[in-house]
Design a protein around this motif. Structure first.
Motif, PDB file in Angstrom:
ATOM      1  N   HIS A  86      41.942  -2.780  74.831  1.00 10.88           N
ATOM      2  CA  HIS A  86      42.707  -1.756  74.197  1.00 10.88           C
ATOM      3  C   HIS A  86      41.686  -0.850  73.397  1.00 10.88           C
ATOM      4  CE1 HIS A  86      46.770  -3.685  73.466  1.00 10.88           C
ATOM      5  NE2 HIS A  86      46.909  -3.464  74.482  1.00 10.88           N
ATOM      6  N   MET A  97      46.960   1.468  68.795  1.00 14.65           N
ATOM      7  CA  MET A  97      46.227   1.152  70.132  1.00 14.65           C
ATOM      8  C   MET A  97      47.106   1.314  71.272  1.00 14.65           C
ATOM      9  SD  MET A  97      46.489  -2.682  69.184  1.00 14.65           S
ATOM     10  CE  MET A  97      47.749  -3.823  69.170  1.00 14.65           C
ATOM     11  N   HIS A 120      38.903  -3.325  71.831  1.00 20.20           N
ATOM     12  CA  HIS A 120      39.061  -4.775  71.454  1.00 20.20           C
ATOM     13  C   HIS A 120      39.832  -5.309  72.757  1.00 20.20           C
ATOM     14  CE1 HIS A 120      42.594  -2.633  69.674  1.00 20.20           C
ATOM     15  NE2 HIS A 120      43.367  -3.828  70.261  1.00 20.20           N
ATOM     16  N   MET A 122      42.793  -7.779  73.751  1.00 21.47           N
ATOM     17  CA  MET A 122      44.041  -8.231  72.864  1.00 21.47           C
ATOM     18  C   MET A 122      44.738  -9.342  73.856  1.00 21.47           C
ATOM     19  SD  MET A 122      46.083  -6.131  70.878  1.00 21.47           S
ATOM     20  CE  MET A 122      46.107  -7.495  69.695  1.00 21.47           C
ATOM     21  N   HIS A 175      43.952  -4.128  64.479  1.00 22.55           N
ATOM     22  CA  HIS A 175      43.166  -4.308  65.387  1.00 22.55           C
ATOM     23  C   HIS A 175      42.178  -3.235  65.444  1.00 22.55           C
ATOM     24  CE1 HIS A 175      46.244  -7.233  66.123  1.00 22.55           C
ATOM     25  NE2 HIS A 175      46.725  -6.530  66.855  1.00 22.55           N
TER      26      HIS A 175
HETATM   27 CU   LIG Z   1      45.269  -4.060  70.635  1.00 17.87          CU
END
Ligand SMILES: [Cu+2]
Length: 175
Positions: A86, A97, A120, A122, A175
């Motif tokens: 993401h 995101m 990141h 996920m 996030h």
């Molecule tokens: Cu995410």
């Protein structure tokens, strides 16, 4: 010698308990096949998740020591039904995101960080909560480099972050 030392350090830090065959092979053949082992991962971590939470995160730093660009195109973990890559962006003051469609490029000689408020992993549909202190295996699939299996160290680092003045009470969405 210094480089070998730091390589070894990275290896110990990020992969201490992982099946080390692939890494050992990479280290051994580093000189013969310079495309192999071109990708180094460090600082791989995740956050603990509350019971019942569907999603976890994965953060890490990817360094491409090779002569060719590579991209992270997929990831998977036995702890999640699906792992996506993401990116987080701000849109009219809202953080949101979305999956990266074409993968995450790491240019030759470059480093890309997956970190809070940015790229990141996920971990979706967690099978059970991620507990502090656990090591979560994740396989990273690269275009242009060998796949790498890492372990995310589950830890609460948010208290140490610089930017925690807001979002304190919706950390799950952060996030
Ligand atoms: Cu995410």
């Amino acid at each position: 010698m210094n480089q070998l030392k730091s390589l070894t350090t990275v290896f110990l830090l990020s992969c201490s308990t992982l099946g080390t065959t692939a890494w050992a092979a990479d280290l051994q053949h580093h000189n013969d096949h310079h495309e192999m082992g071109a990708v180094q991962i460090h600082n791989a971590w995740s956050r603990p998740t509350p019971p019942g939470a569907a999603m976890g995160v994965g953060y890490l730093t990817i360094t491409n020591n090779g002569a060719e660009d590579v991209s992270l195109v997929a990831a998977e973990s036995p702890r999640a039904s699906r792992v996506s890559i993401h990116e987080t962006s701000m849109h009219e003051g809202m953080m949101r995101m979305q999956p990266l469609s074409g993968g995450l490029a790491i240019p030759a000689g470059g480093t890309v960080e997956l970190r809070p408020r940015s790229y990141h992993l996920m971990l979706e549909q967690l099978k059970e909560p991620l507990m502090e202190g656990e090591m979560i295996p994740v396989r990273l699939d690269f275009n242009g480099a060998e796949d790498v299996t890492i372990k995310l160290v589950v830890q609460s680092l948010d208290g140490m972050g610089m930017d925690h003045s807001h979002h304190m009470d919706h950390s799950e969405m952060d996030h």
